[in-house]
Design an enzyme around this catalytic site. Structure first.
Site, PDB file in Angstrom:
ATOM      1  N   ASP A  22       0.766  -1.251  -0.106  1.00  8.46           N
ATOM      2  CA  ASP A  22      -0.041  -0.011   0.145  1.00  8.46           C
ATOM      3  C   ASP A  22       0.928   1.261  -0.099  1.00  8.46           C
ATOM      4  O   ASP A  22       1.984   1.269   0.439  1.00  8.46           O
ATOM      5  CB  ASP A  22      -1.004  -0.068   1.209  1.00  8.46           C
ATOM      6  CG  ASP A  22      -2.105   0.852   1.047  1.00  8.46           C
ATOM      7  OD1 ASP A  22      -2.537   1.212  -0.009  1.00  8.46           O
ATOM      8  OD2 ASP A  22      -2.459   1.673   2.096  1.00  8.46           O
ATOM      9  N   HIS A  39       2.450   3.446  -8.982  1.00  9.48           N
ATOM     10  CA  HIS A  39       1.967   2.004  -9.262  1.00  9.48           C
ATOM     11  C   HIS A  39       3.507   1.599 -10.308  1.00  9.48           C
ATOM     12  O   HIS A  39       3.857   0.493 -10.076  1.00  9.48           O
ATOM     13  CB  HIS A  39       0.785   1.873  -9.993  1.00  9.48           C
ATOM     14  CG  HIS A  39      -0.234   2.058  -9.426  1.00  9.48           C
ATOM     15  ND1 HIS A  39      -0.475   1.779  -7.992  1.00  9.48           N
ATOM     16  CD2 HIS A  39      -1.343   3.092  -9.677  1.00  9.48           C
ATOM     17  CE1 HIS A  39      -1.785   2.514  -7.671  1.00  9.48           C
ATOM     18  NE2 HIS A  39      -2.181   3.163  -8.481  1.00  9.48           N
ATOM     19  N   LEU A 133      11.048 -20.249  -4.550  1.00  9.45           N
ATOM     20  CA  LEU A 133       9.938 -19.350  -3.946  1.00  9.45           C
ATOM     21  C   LEU A 133       8.669 -19.590  -4.682  1.00  9.45           C
ATOM     22  O   LEU A 133       8.730 -19.658  -5.824  1.00  9.45           O
ATOM     23  CB  LEU A 133      10.595 -18.245  -3.913  1.00  9.45           C
ATOM     24  CG  LEU A 133       9.472 -17.128  -3.466  1.00  9.45           C
ATOM     25  CD1 LEU A 133       9.321 -17.044  -2.040  1.00  9.45           C
ATOM     26  CD2 LEU A 133      10.002 -15.469  -3.933  1.00  9.45           C
TER      27      LEU A 133
HETATM   28  C1  IPE Z   1      -5.263  -2.722  -0.057  1.00 13.12           C
HETATM   29  O1  IPE Z   1      -5.133  -1.570  -0.415  1.00 13.12           O
HETATM   30  C2  IPE Z   1      -5.177  -3.466  -1.361  1.00 13.12           C
HETATM   31  C3  IPE Z   1      -4.140  -3.603  -2.044  1.00 13.12           C
HETATM   32  C4  IPE Z   1      -2.841  -3.419  -1.693  1.00 13.12           C
HETATM   33  C5  IPE Z   1      -4.004  -4.261  -3.191  1.00 13.12           C
HETATM   34  P1  IPE Z   1      -6.142  -0.297  -0.497  1.00 13.12           P
HETATM   35  O2  IPE Z   1      -5.487   0.971  -0.697  1.00 13.12           O
HETATM   36  O3  IPE Z   1      -7.050  -0.581  -1.327  1.00 13.12           O
HETATM   37  O4  IPE Z   1      -6.987  -0.416   1.005  1.00 13.12           O
HETATM   38  P2  IPE Z   1      -7.634   0.836   1.706  1.00 13.12           P
HETATM   39  O5  IPE Z   1      -8.881   1.106   0.806  1.00 13.12           O
HETATM   40  O6  IPE Z   1      -6.889   1.661   2.346  1.00 13.12           O
HETATM   41  O7  IPE Z   1      -8.305  -0.079   2.926  1.00 13.12           O
HETATM   42  C1  IPE Z   2      -1.620   0.370  -3.580  1.00 13.95           C
HETATM   43  O1  IPE Z   2      -1.341   1.672  -3.588  1.00 13.95           O
HETATM   44  C2  IPE Z   2      -1.681  -0.266  -4.886  1.00 13.95           C
HETATM   45  C3  IPE Z   2      -3.279  -0.855  -4.862  1.00 13.95           C
HETATM   46  C4  IPE Z   2      -4.187  -0.790  -4.004  1.00 13.95           C
HETATM   47  C5  IPE Z   2      -3.489  -1.513  -6.117  1.00 13.95           C
HETATM   48  P1  IPE Z   2      -2.366   2.638  -3.467  1.00 13.95           P
HETATM   49  O2  IPE Z   2      -3.020   3.108  -4.813  1.00 13.95           O
HETATM   50  O3  IPE Z   2      -3.776   2.103  -2.686  1.00 13.95           O
HETATM   51  O4  IPE Z   2      -2.003   3.871  -2.843  1.00 13.95           O
HETATM   52  P2  IPE Z   2      -2.553   4.992  -1.674  1.00 13.95           P
HETATM   53  O5  IPE Z   2      -3.043   4.086  -0.609  1.00 13.95           O
HETATM   54  O6  IPE Z   2      -3.612   5.441  -2.459  1.00 13.95           O
HETATM   55  O7  IPE Z   2      -1.355   5.914  -1.371  1.00 13.95           O
HETATM   56 MG    MG Z   3      -3.981   2.395  -0.620  1.00 11.21          MG
END
Ligand code: IPE
Ligand code: IPE
Ligand code: MG
Length: 258
Positions: A22, A39, A133
């Site tokens: 995240d 990303h 792995l």
């Molecule tokens: C969790 O992150 C999902 C992934 C890392 C794929 P999110 O960014 O979607 O989670 P929330 O919305 O903050 O809970």
């Molecule tokens: C995690 O990063 C990637 C996915 C959930 C696919 P985010 O896109 O959720 O990044 P934040 O949490 O908005 O910073």
């Molecule tokens: Mg996120």
């Protein structure tokens, strides 16, 4: 997978590490960039962490790449993420094979575009012979989806007379999960600072040790992974027992049943 650093440690490593990757969006925004740039950078972290985990001798690495709820993001971001996931996996497949990494995917495939799924399945097939792995990507995954699916399958088995409702227990339910055959994670790491599990492996993390880093996913690296494993080794996992019982159990290295 080409990074200069090689990770070897002289302490035990756990069998299974799961990660909620995240913070890509915030990483990008803090740099005045589009979320997509986070990303793109996040893919480099996946490569680094996979390589480190492989060198450390970890058997299973489960990465939460895209949740069921992430389908509700703006269409453009969803498209970018799907594109990035599949192109990165295809690009890395030769190196995965070279490093003996076996890829698998868990999630609700019915929502993934057919061509993306075909390409993912090809990479899974191409690494099927690898014995190092196990890299498990959770794509279009959520734990509630997984548990609902498992319940449905059990209901079908019951209707067909193959099981009785009374025979259903944790082991029988576990066999219907996407992760069946994979040991429960020893460690769950969430990057990006949020103290929540966001519908990830809810069943499987019943006794998993949790770690949250302030680091956003694009800034996470093998050194932080090693540091977390060190901290993990200092924790006492009690599985509901007293500290003394857990200590005794540790010496026989078995685990109490539920
Ligand atoms: C969790 O992150 C999902 C992934 C890392 C794929 P999110 O960014 O979607 O989670 P929330 O919305 O903050 O809970
Ligand atoms: C995690 O990063 C990637 C996915 C959930 C696919 P985010 O896109 O959720 O990044 P934040 O949490 O908005 O910073
Ligand atoms: Mg996120």
């Amino acid at each position: 997978m080409t990074t200069s650093k090689t990770y070897t440690v002289n302490f035990p490593v756990p069998a299974h590490i799961a990660m909620i990757m995240d913070g890509n969006g915030r990483w990008a925004r803090e740099r005045g960039l589009e979320r997509a740039a986070g990303h793109v950078e996040g893919v480099n972290t996946v490569r680094r962490v996979t390589e480190a985990a492989s060198q450390l001798g970890i058997k299973y690495l489960t990465l939460y790449a895209f949740s069921t709820e992430n389908w509700n993001r703006p269409r453009e971001e969803v498209n970018i993420l799907m594109h990035l996931i599949v192109t990165a996996i295809e690009r890395e497949t030769p190196d995965l094979i070279k490093n003996n990494v076996r890829l698998s995917v868990i999630g609700d495939y019915s929502r993934v575009p057919a061509d993306t799924m075909t390409r993912l399945n090809q990479c899974v097939a191409d690494t099927a012979h690898c014995t190092g792995l196990n890299l498990i990507l959770a794509i279009s995954y959520s734990s509630r989806w997984e548990i609902v699916e498992a319940s449905r399958r059990l209901a079908v088995l019951a209707v067909e007379g193959k099981i009785t409702p009374e025979s259903i227990d944790a082991d029988i339910l576990e066999k219907q999960l996407a992760t069946t055959g994979i040991p429960d994670p020893d460690i769950l790491i969430r990057t990006g600072g949020d103290m929540r599990v966001s519908n990830f492996l809810l069943w499987q993390i019943a006794y998993t040790e949790l770690f949250v880093t302030q680091t956003y996913w694009p800034d996470f690296d093998g050194d932080q992974l090693v540091d977390i494993i060190k901290q993990f080794n200092t924790r006492q996992r009690r599985f509901g027992l007293t500290g003394e019982q857990a200590e005794a159990l540790n010496n026989t290295s078995s685990r109490p049943s539920s």
